[in-house]
Design a protein around this motif. Structure first.
Motif, mmCIF file in Angstrom:
data_model
loop_
_atom_site.group_PDB
_atom_site.id
_atom_site.type_symbol
_atom_site.label_atom_id
_atom_site.label_comp_id
_atom_site.label_asym_id
_atom_site.label_seq_id
_atom_site.Cartn_x
_atom_site.Cartn_y
_atom_site.Cartn_z
ATOM 1 N N GLN A 100 -16.186 27.778 18.269
ATOM 2 C CA GLN A 100 -15.444 28.232 19.445
ATOM 3 C C GLN A 100 -15.286 27.116 20.482
ATOM 4 O O GLN A 100 -14.217 26.945 21.065
ATOM 5 N N LEU A 101 -16.358 26.344 20.688
ATOM 6 C CA LEU A 101 -16.317 25.300 21.718
ATOM 7 C C LEU A 101 -15.260 24.239 21.412
ATOM 8 O O LEU A 101 -14.531 23.792 22.307
ATOM 9 N N GLN A 155 -12.567 24.378 19.828
ATOM 10 C CA GLN A 155 -11.179 24.818 19.845
ATOM 11 C C GLN A 155 -10.557 24.667 21.237
ATOM 12 O O GLN A 155 -9.351 24.852 21.389
ATOM 13 N N ARG A 156 -11.380 24.329 22.221
ATOM 14 C CA ARG A 156 -10.839 24.139 23.561
ATOM 15 C C ARG A 156 -9.932 22.911 23.586
ATOM 16 O O ARG A 156 -10.185 21.921 22.896
ATOM 17 N N HIS A 161 -9.420 20.672 25.934
ATOM 18 C CA HIS A 161 -9.944 19.460 26.574
ATOM 19 C C HIS A 161 -11.397 19.681 26.952
ATOM 20 O O HIS A 161 -11.899 20.811 26.992
ATOM 21 N N GLY A 162 -12.083 18.584 27.227
ATOM 22 C CA GLY A 162 -13.494 18.626 27.561
ATOM 23 C C GLY A 162 -14.259 17.630 26.706
ATOM 24 O O GLY A 162 -13.689 16.923 25.851
ATOM 25 N N SER A 205 -11.528 13.192 28.963
ATOM 26 C CA SER A 205 -11.678 14.634 28.753
ATOM 27 C C SER A 205 -11.081 15.438 29.901
ATOM 28 O O SER A 205 -10.695 16.603 29.714
ATOM 29 N N LEU A 232 -9.644 16.458 24.074
ATOM 30 C CA LEU A 232 -10.954 16.820 23.577
ATOM 31 C C LEU A 232 -11.652 15.540 23.125
ATOM 32 O O LEU A 232 -11.151 14.827 22.249
ATOM 33 N N ILE A 270 -18.430 20.534 27.706
ATOM 34 C CA ILE A 270 -18.279 21.702 26.826
ATOM 35 C C ILE A 270 -19.634 22.114 26.280
ATOM 36 O O ILE A 270 -20.039 23.267 26.356
#
Length: 762
Positions: A499-500, A502-503, A505-506, A596, A601, A633
């Motif tokens: 899940q993380l 898939q963000r 950016h970060g 980021s 990402l 993240i």
């Protein structure tokens, strides 16, 4: 390359100390070829110019092209039986304060262009005598000057070729070949395998294109090809090859080359990559020809092997030399093991060969013993899935030790005779393109080897110790891509990571000590997000795992290509995902955070002990806490522990005390989530069997802790909370520590308590 006496002066002092002699002189043959001019001389060495004649030792060496060695000088002895024509009364009159002398020719393509002379050995352990290692060292030094000195003095014009039959004593042909042709074979004389007079007369007979001196020694002096090859290897420090009809030169290498040209120039390409070629040549000291070959093949450098000219021609025209294969022997050995190679070293005559060659083929059975030892050691380490090879000198002249780290534990694999440790270290340095003359400072390099078509890269680090140089070769675990499901993550950690990342950016970090599998984990994450819709750039040092669609860049700090410069370039190249192999400094860390925050990402690694400590570490080195907390993240910390051997692991019921320790370590408040009753807990322990070499363990597995960058965690980072508070907050939000994750895997039988206690802290 030493371009002037001034640039050589510093090395000269080191060289004197290395071989323990009083003085050193280097002469250059004049362009006219009739005198020796002093190019360099240390204090106390004779500094006058000399004629090229038998009136001095250096002049004799220049005229005869052979090495001269006197361990005890008696100027009243008259003519020398070992060196016909050299009269000691003349050579040492007026007699200087010289008690021993060693002189070697500087020669290239059979032409002597200078002489290296050292005087007065200071070795008390050798009784003031020169050792075989001293002779080898002086020859190597002479070889370093072959190219620049040959460029100053042109080769002697060729005379008409004589007949190839051996002349009788006193009937030497009038046409003389260029001096220096007999120099590689001086050891045959010193070992009593041939007389100096016969060697000289055969040297007069040998002519290019007709019969080489090596072939004449085999045909008319009853020497074997092995004896001739050993001399050439010892003199030139490159592997020697003989003709083998089973070796086929790849046709692609010869498509753009004319075979008549190759035969005329007496060389042949054996293998070629984009930047490097392996070539076979009859004179490795012919630097000008090697440079021309490099240009012809369009490569940056050439790895040199040598052969007799006749064998090179047989490789070029194999159809003219078809021979039936030798009969097979049922009990023929398939290759020497490490122990056998060490025995070969102990029984070899002469000295260890430092072998300045960059050979990368590990299965070369024709290579000299030292080369085979290093190659076989690397091959066995790869086969055993070792992570590192350690070469360690022994104390007080005792044998050195080679060790392998397998599954995180070092194992002794063989002893290396003390007298050959330097040769083994030199071989490793040559393979890694390091300076073999520098033994006082640490050096770092890389080498690539090929074993049965598999290419493996190794990092090399050499460090000087009080007992001698030590080396560590790290085997870089390049290989197949693992998926997230293959990393041994707990179901909760695996789902959270999916899940993380898939963000859009970060920054997501994987942290842990060296060799804890961070790169493998990051590539598994990349494999999860690697879709045709995303552009992914990676900056790695080195690139260990290759993936389709990834634009992977190898760092090259020597030319300024660092993580920071690569990251700045990536930002101009329309990225979606960026991997930075390691955040080594503030500049890289700052650039990663900024990247980021601008819609990318970013994945990277850091050397820290825990997830919570990572957050405080980055703030402590100067990263803006607000920017970093905004970008964060998550952080995945990991370790590798030894996996129990599935063939012999033993199930047992822990004692009440052991169970109490287990429950307390996991946490009373969290134990119920394991879904097991305290009354039914069963653990496993190591036993040992043939499958695991008696260790009880086979392979390794990861243990993890995953800190998620929640709102509460980010606020604590901004406020400067200590790592302990961040850790407690993360645990309250669902993070399970490295120890807790490890204990859960103990219950599954993957590992044992001992591994978890030693790898983690409470």
């Amino acid at each position: 390359m030493f371009t002037s006496p001034e640039s050589f002066a510093g090395f000269a002092e080191q060289f004197l100390n290395l071989i323990s002699v009083q003085a050193l002189t280097i002469y250059a043959v004049s362009p006219e070829g009739d005198s020796l001019d002093v190019w360099f001389s240390t204090e106390g060495a004779p500094a006058e110019d000399l004629p090229v004649s038998h009136d001095s030792v250096a002049g004799y060496v220049a005229e005869e092209g052979r090495t001269v060695r006197f361990d005890r000088i008696d100027p009243t002895a008259g003519a020398s039986a070992a060196y016909p024509g050299l009269d000691l009364q003349t050579a040492f009159t007026p007699p200087p304060q010289i008690t021993s002398i060693l002189a070697c020719p500087i020669a290239s393509s059979g032409t002597v262009s200078g002489v290296v002379t050292v005087v007065n050995s200071l070795r008390p352990d050798e009784g003031g005598r020169f050792s075989d290692q001293d002779v080898q060292a002086v020859r190597q030094l002479a070889n370093q000057f072959a190219e620049p000195f040959a460029a100053v003095r042109p080769p002697t014009p060729e005379a008409a070729p004589p007949e190839t039959s051996l002349p009788e004593d006193g009937d030497a042909p009038q046409a003389q070949v260029a001096t220096g042709i007999t120099a590689p074979f001086e050891e045959l004389v010193s070992h009593g395998l041939i007389s100096a007079d016969m060697l000289k007369r055969l040297g007069q007979v040998a002519r290019p294109g007709q019969a080489s001196l090596g072939r004449l020694l085999i045909a008319q002096a009853d020497l074997t090809i092995e004896q001739v090859g050993a001399c050439l290897e010892d003199y030139y420090n490159v592997p020697f090859m003989t003709y083998d009809p089973a070796i086929e030169i790849p046709s692609k290498l010869l498509e753009s080359l004319n075979r008549e040209f190759l035969a005329r120039r007496c060389w042949l390409p054996l293998a070629k990559s984009a930047t490097q070629a392996i070539i076979l040549i009859d004179d490795p000291n012919d630097a000008a020809r090697v440079l021309d070959i490099t240009k012809v093949l369009g490569v940056q450098d050439c790895e040199v092997r040598m052969a007799l000219p006749e064998d090179i021609h047989r490789f070029i025209y194999p159809e003219k030399h078809r021979e039936p294969p030798p009969p097979e022997e049922d009990d023929a050995p398939t290759g020497s093991g490490l122990d056998q190679l060490i025995d070969d070293l102990r029984t070899e005559d002469g000295i260890a060969n430092t072998l300045q060659s960059n050979a990368t083929e590990l299965l070369d059975q024709d290579a000299p013993t030292v080369v085979q030892i290093v190659n076989r050691l690397i091959a066995e380490a790869i086969q055993e899935n070792a992570s590192d090879i350690h070469i360690e000198p022994g104390m007080d002249g005792r044998p050195g030790i080679a060790r392998m780290r397998i599954d995180g534990i070092c194992h002794d694999v063989l002893e290396i005779p003390a007298g050959h440790m330097r040769a083994v270290l030199s071989r490793i340095k040559v393979m890694a393109d390091l300076d073999i003359t520098e033994r006082r400072l640490p050096q770092d390099g890389k080498l690539t080897v090929r074993n049965e078509q598999k290419v493996t890269e190794l990092r090399v680090a050499t460090v000087p110790t009080v007992s001698g140089e030590s080396a560590v070769l790290r085997i870089l675990a390049g290989g197949d891509l693992l998926h997230l499901a293959q990393l041994g993550l707990s179901p909760a950690n695996e789902e959270t990571i999916r899940q993380l990342v898939q963000r859009p950016h970060g920054i997501f970090l994987v942290v842990g000590p060296t060799g804890s599998g961070k790169t493998t984990t990051l590539h598994a994450v990349l494999g999860h997000v690697n879709t045709p819709q995303k552009k992914i750039w990676t900056a790695e040092d080195p690139v260990e795992i290759r993936q389709e669609r990834l634009q992977q860049v190898q760092m090259q700090p020597r030319i300024g290509l660092t993580f920071a410069t690569a990251l700045r370039s990536f930002l101009r190249s329309d990225p979606d995902v960026i991997l930075i192999g390691e955040m080594r400094d503030l500049e890289t860390a700052h650039a990663a955070v900024e990247a980021s925050l601008t819609g990318h990402l970013v994945l990277s690694t850091l050397h820290t002990n825990s997830a919570a400590e990572t957050l405080t570490r980055l703030v402590d080195i100067g990263i803006d806490a607000i920017s970093f907390s905004d970008a964060l993240i998550g952080v995945l910390a990991q370790r590798l522990v030894r996996r129990l051997c599935s063939s012999c692991r033993e199930r047992y019921t822990p004692t009440p005390d052991e169970l109490d320790v287990f429950v307390t370590a996991y946490g009373e408040e969290h134990f119920d989530e394991l879904g097991i009753s305290r009354d039914s807990v069963e653990l496993y322990r190591a036993v040992g069997c043939g499958e695991c070499r008696g260790t009880g363990y086979s392979g390794r597995l990861g243990i993890h802790e995953l800190l998620v960058g929640s709102t509460a965690i980010k606020e604590m980072v901004i406020q400067g909370a200590p790592a302990s508070d961040l850790r407690e907050a993360a645990i309250s939000e669902g993070m399970r520590t490295l120890r807790q994750d490890g204990l859960a895997k103990v219950l599954k039988g993957d590992t044992d308590l001992h591994q978890i206690w030693t790898a983690t802290v409470a």
